[in-house]
Motif scaffolding. Structure first.
Motif, PDB file in Angstrom:
ATOM      1  N   ARG A 101       0.827  -1.210   0.000  1.00  0.00           N
ATOM      2  CA  ARG A 101       0.000   0.000   0.000  1.00  0.00           C
ATOM      3  C   ARG A 101       0.863   1.263   0.000  1.00  0.00           C
ATOM      4  NH1 ARG A 101      -4.606  -2.166   4.257  1.00  0.00           N
ATOM      5  NH2 ARG A 101      -5.955  -3.170   2.688  1.00  0.00           N
ATOM      6  N   ALA A 102       2.026   1.169   0.631  1.00  0.00           N
ATOM      7  CA  ALA A 102       2.923   2.327   0.659  1.00  0.00           C
ATOM      8  C   ALA A 102       3.517   2.632  -0.712  1.00  0.00           C
ATOM      9  CB  ALA A 102       4.047   2.089   1.666  1.00  0.00           C
ATOM     10  N   GLN A 103       3.464   1.680  -1.628  1.00  0.00           N
ATOM     11  CA  GLN A 103       3.980   1.921  -2.979  1.00  0.00           C
ATOM     12  C   GLN A 103       3.046   2.801  -3.784  1.00  0.00           C
ATOM     13  OE1 GLN A 103       7.152   0.695  -3.178  1.00  0.00           O
ATOM     14  NE2 GLN A 103       6.518   0.117  -1.095  1.00  0.00           N
ATOM     15  N   ASP A 104       1.796   2.924  -3.348  1.00  0.00           N
ATOM     16  CA  ASP A 104       0.817   3.826  -3.972  1.00  0.00           C
ATOM     17  C   ASP A 104       0.697   3.569  -5.472  1.00  0.00           C
ATOM     18  OD1 ASP A 104      -1.085   5.828  -4.028  1.00  0.00           O
ATOM     19  OD2 ASP A 104       0.382   7.425  -4.379  1.00  0.00           O
ATOM     20  N   ASP A 105       0.388   2.316  -5.806  1.00  0.00           N
ATOM     21  CA  ASP A 105       0.277   1.928  -7.211  1.00  0.00           C
ATOM     22  C   ASP A 105      -0.803   0.854  -7.328  1.00  0.00           C
ATOM     23  OD1 ASP A 105       0.777   1.750  -9.909  1.00  0.00           O
ATOM     24  OD2 ASP A 105       2.899   1.196  -9.706  1.00  0.00           O
ATOM     25  N   GLN A 106      -1.374   0.731  -8.528  1.00  0.00           N
ATOM     26  CA  GLN A 106      -2.234  -0.421  -8.777  1.00  0.00           C
ATOM     27  C   GLN A 106      -1.411  -1.692  -8.614  1.00  0.00           C
ATOM     28  OE1 GLN A 106      -3.650   0.668 -12.783  1.00  0.00           O
ATOM     29  NE2 GLN A 106      -5.726   0.597 -11.953  1.00  0.00           N
ATOM     30  N   VAL A 107      -2.041  -2.757  -8.109  1.00  0.00           N
ATOM     31  CA  VAL A 107      -1.294  -3.988  -7.840  1.00  0.00           C
ATOM     32  C   VAL A 107      -2.072  -5.190  -8.337  1.00  0.00           C
ATOM     33  CG1 VAL A 107      -2.259  -4.195  -5.507  1.00  0.00           C
ATOM     34  CG2 VAL A 107      -0.104  -5.331  -6.058  1.00  0.00           C
ATOM     35  N   ALA A 108      -1.328  -6.179  -8.817  1.00  0.00           N
ATOM     36  CA  ALA A 108      -1.872  -7.493  -9.135  1.00  0.00           C
ATOM     37  C   ALA A 108      -0.954  -8.523  -8.497  1.00  0.00           C
ATOM     38  CB  ALA A 108      -1.947  -7.717 -10.643  1.00  0.00           C
ATOM     39  N   VAL A 109      -1.542  -9.621  -8.037  1.00  0.00           N
ATOM     40  CA  VAL A 109      -0.785 -10.685  -7.374  1.00  0.00           C
ATOM     41  C   VAL A 109      -0.721 -11.883  -8.299  1.00  0.00           C
ATOM     42  CG1 VAL A 109      -0.699 -12.247  -5.390  1.00  0.00           C
ATOM     43  CG2 VAL A 109      -1.466  -9.873  -5.087  1.00  0.00           C
ATOM     44  N   LEU A 110       0.489 -12.414  -8.477  1.00  0.00           N
ATOM     45  CA  LEU A 110       0.722 -13.639  -9.238  1.00  0.00           C
ATOM     46  C   LEU A 110       1.257 -14.690  -8.283  1.00  0.00           C
ATOM     47  CD1 LEU A 110       0.988 -15.206 -11.952  1.00  0.00           C
ATOM     48  CD2 LEU A 110       3.310 -14.270 -12.109  1.00  0.00           C
ATOM     49  N   GLY A 111       0.600 -15.840  -8.208  1.00  0.00           N
ATOM     50  CA  GLY A 111       1.013 -16.896  -7.293  1.00  0.00           C
ATOM     51  C   GLY A 111       1.601 -18.088  -8.022  1.00  0.00           C
ATOM     52  N   ASP A 112       2.815 -18.494  -7.631  1.00  0.00           N
ATOM     53  CA  ASP A 112       3.466 -19.709  -8.137  1.00  0.00           C
ATOM     54  C   ASP A 112       4.173 -20.391  -6.953  1.00  0.00           C
ATOM     55  OD1 ASP A 112       4.766 -21.750  -9.476  1.00  0.00           O
ATOM     56  OD2 ASP A 112       5.923 -20.445 -10.775  1.00  0.00           O
ATOM     57  N   ILE A 113       3.467 -21.230  -6.187  1.00  0.00           N
ATOM     58  CA  ILE A 113       2.039 -21.275  -6.208  1.00  0.00           C
ATOM     59  C   ILE A 113       1.563 -21.445  -4.762  1.00  0.00           C
ATOM     60  CG2 ILE A 113       1.867 -23.775  -6.589  1.00  0.00           C
ATOM     61  CD1 ILE A 113      -0.258 -22.982  -8.816  1.00  0.00           C
ATOM     62  N   PRO A 114       1.993 -20.490  -3.877  1.00  0.00           N
ATOM     63  CA  PRO A 114       1.603 -20.549  -2.465  1.00  0.00           C
ATOM     64  C   PRO A 114       0.133 -20.211  -2.264  1.00  0.00           C
ATOM     65  CG  PRO A 114       3.590 -19.205  -2.795  1.00  0.00           C
ATOM     66  CD  PRO A 114       2.971 -19.421  -4.134  1.00  0.00           C
ATOM     67  N   PRO A 115      -0.629 -21.040  -1.573  1.00  0.00           N
ATOM     68  CA  PRO A 115      -2.037 -20.729  -1.321  1.00  0.00           C
ATOM     69  C   PRO A 115      -2.243 -19.394  -0.611  1.00  0.00           C
ATOM     70  CG  PRO A 115      -1.569 -23.027  -0.782  1.00  0.00           C
ATOM     71  CD  PRO A 115      -0.256 -22.385  -1.056  1.00  0.00           C
ATOM     72  N   ALA A 116      -1.282 -18.978   0.207  1.00  0.00           N
ATOM     73  CA  ALA A 116      -1.440 -17.731   0.965  1.00  0.00           C
ATOM     74  C   ALA A 116      -1.523 -16.505   0.070  1.00  0.00           C
ATOM     75  CB  ALA A 116      -0.279 -17.572   1.954  1.00  0.00           C
ATOM     76  N   ALA A 117      -1.154 -16.622  -1.201  1.00  0.00           N
ATOM     77  CA  ALA A 117      -1.293 -15.494  -2.124  1.00  0.00           C
ATOM     78  C   ALA A 117      -2.747 -15.058  -2.230  1.00  0.00           C
ATOM     79  CB  ALA A 117      -0.751 -15.868  -3.500  1.00  0.00           C
TER      80      ALA A 117
END
Length: 364
Positions: A101-117
């Motif tokens: 959140r401190a990066q102040d940017d749109q974000v997308a998460v890519l998981g390979d392949i931890p369920p916690a993502a």
């Protein structure tokens, strides 16, 4: 746009395929910020991601399967580690959510392949895309007992994604998601350092790449000496565990620190190792024959071996044959039963990720 990659700490193969994909993604979207979050050795990440600007975050997102060595799993230790991860995850999630959140940017998460993502993406209200050839639900379920609850938890997490980039040699991954099937996911070989490359070219011996993953495997030096007409190439990270108490045989050469196994494969005839997704993709892309030691107790190994027999010239070895030095390097390879696979999976994955994120962000 910030792409936050939750990368499994289970082994080097996940990092190698993400490096290949992220290299293509950076060429497609050079302004997107790339973050790789994992406990994988930072030096290895730097090696495979050379030329790709990114930020590394040191976070353990999953356990995978703890291993006794490259071919054996430790189930009791894995269960203990899974319980410890559950204790640590809430704090780690808080820290990473705050940092992102401190990066102040749109974000997308890519998981390979931890369920916690899945929980990270939910907390951020960010798109979640999975990429892999298995999930930990598929690995834990056949083990039964206490692993059943971990399998179910993982499957529920995976179903919270919006897309699966399905790699070849895959397990069920029955997550009820839209899918994009990929071909072999591999990077391209880089040029070798001039002196090292010239030395390899001058050496008349048959080149064999030896790779058993990050843990390596203890092989007696005399086993290599049984094959004097072959030159065995090994990664530097393996020398400390494999040959700590003995000098390297004259027909074993350690790769320079800046050279990946992939970079020497074009000059090799054979690859000796365990079932491994990235090793298979890299060797198949360079038409290198695979001598593979069969592995028990890990569900991915079975589908990898099926893919090996279908798509690559090969020999299958038992662990007893490996430890006896009966490596079949002087025998013609068993022929693949089907056609070779294309090698553009990393580009396919990057293009699919770009397309999906553009669509999801428009909807949002």
């Amino acid at each position: 746009m910030l792409i936050y990659v939750c990368l499994s700490s289970h082994g080097f193969g996940h990092a190698a395929r993400q490096a290949a994909m992220l290299s293509h993604l950076h060429r497609l979207q050079p302004t997107w910020r790339l973050v790789v979050s994992s406990m994988v050795n930072p030096a290895f990440l730097t090696l495979v991601l050379r030329g790709v600007p990114l930020t590394q975050r040191t976070v353990r997102w999953d356990v995978g399967m703890l291993q006794e060595d490259a071919l054996g799993s430790d189930q009791p230790a894995t269960l203990h580690a899974l319980e410890q991860l559950q204790v640590n995850l809430p704090r780690q999630l808080d820290e990473e959510v705050a940092w992102i959140r401190a990066q102040d940017d749109q974000v997308a998460v890519l998981g390979d392949i931890p369920p916690a993502a899945a929980e990270l993406a939910s907390r951020l209200q960010a798109p979640l895309i999975w990429m892999g050839n298995f999930g930990w639900d598929d690995i834990y379920e056949p083990l039964g007992g206490a692993f059943q609850c971990w399998s179910q938890q993982a499957r529920e997490a995976y179903r919270r994604g919006s897309l699966l980039l399905r790699c070849p040699f895959s397990l069920a991954m029955n997550w009820q998601l839209p899918e994009v099937p990929l071909s072999l996911v591999t990077a391209e070989p880089r040029p070798l350092p001039a002196d090292f490359g010239a030395a390899l070219e001058r050496d008349p011996r048959i080149k064999v790449m030896v790779g058993f993953g990050g843990l390596g495997l203890s092989l007696q030096p005399d086993l290599f000496r049984r094959w004097p007409e072959h030159l065995f190439l090994i990664a530097p990270s393996r020398t400390s565990s494999q040959h700590a108490d003995a000098a390297l045989p004259a027909n074993v050469m350690v790769l320079p620190e800046q050279v990946r196994p992939l970079d020497v494969l074009p000059g090799c005839e054979r690859h000796l190792g365990k079932p491994g997704f990235s090793s298979f993709c890299e060797a198949m892309s360079q038409q290198v024959g695979l001598h593979v030691v069969e592995r028990q107790g890990f569900a991915e190994a079975e589908v990898l071996m099926m893919g090996l027999r279908r798509h690559a010239d090969h020999h299958c070895l038992s662990r007893e044959e490996l430890e006896a030095g009966a490596w079949k390097l002087d025998q013609p390879l068993e022929s693949a039963s089907a056609d070779a696979l294309a090698s553009d999976g990393a580009q396919m994955a990057a293009e699919a990720l770009q397309t999906s994120l553009r669509s999801l962000l428009k909807q949002g």
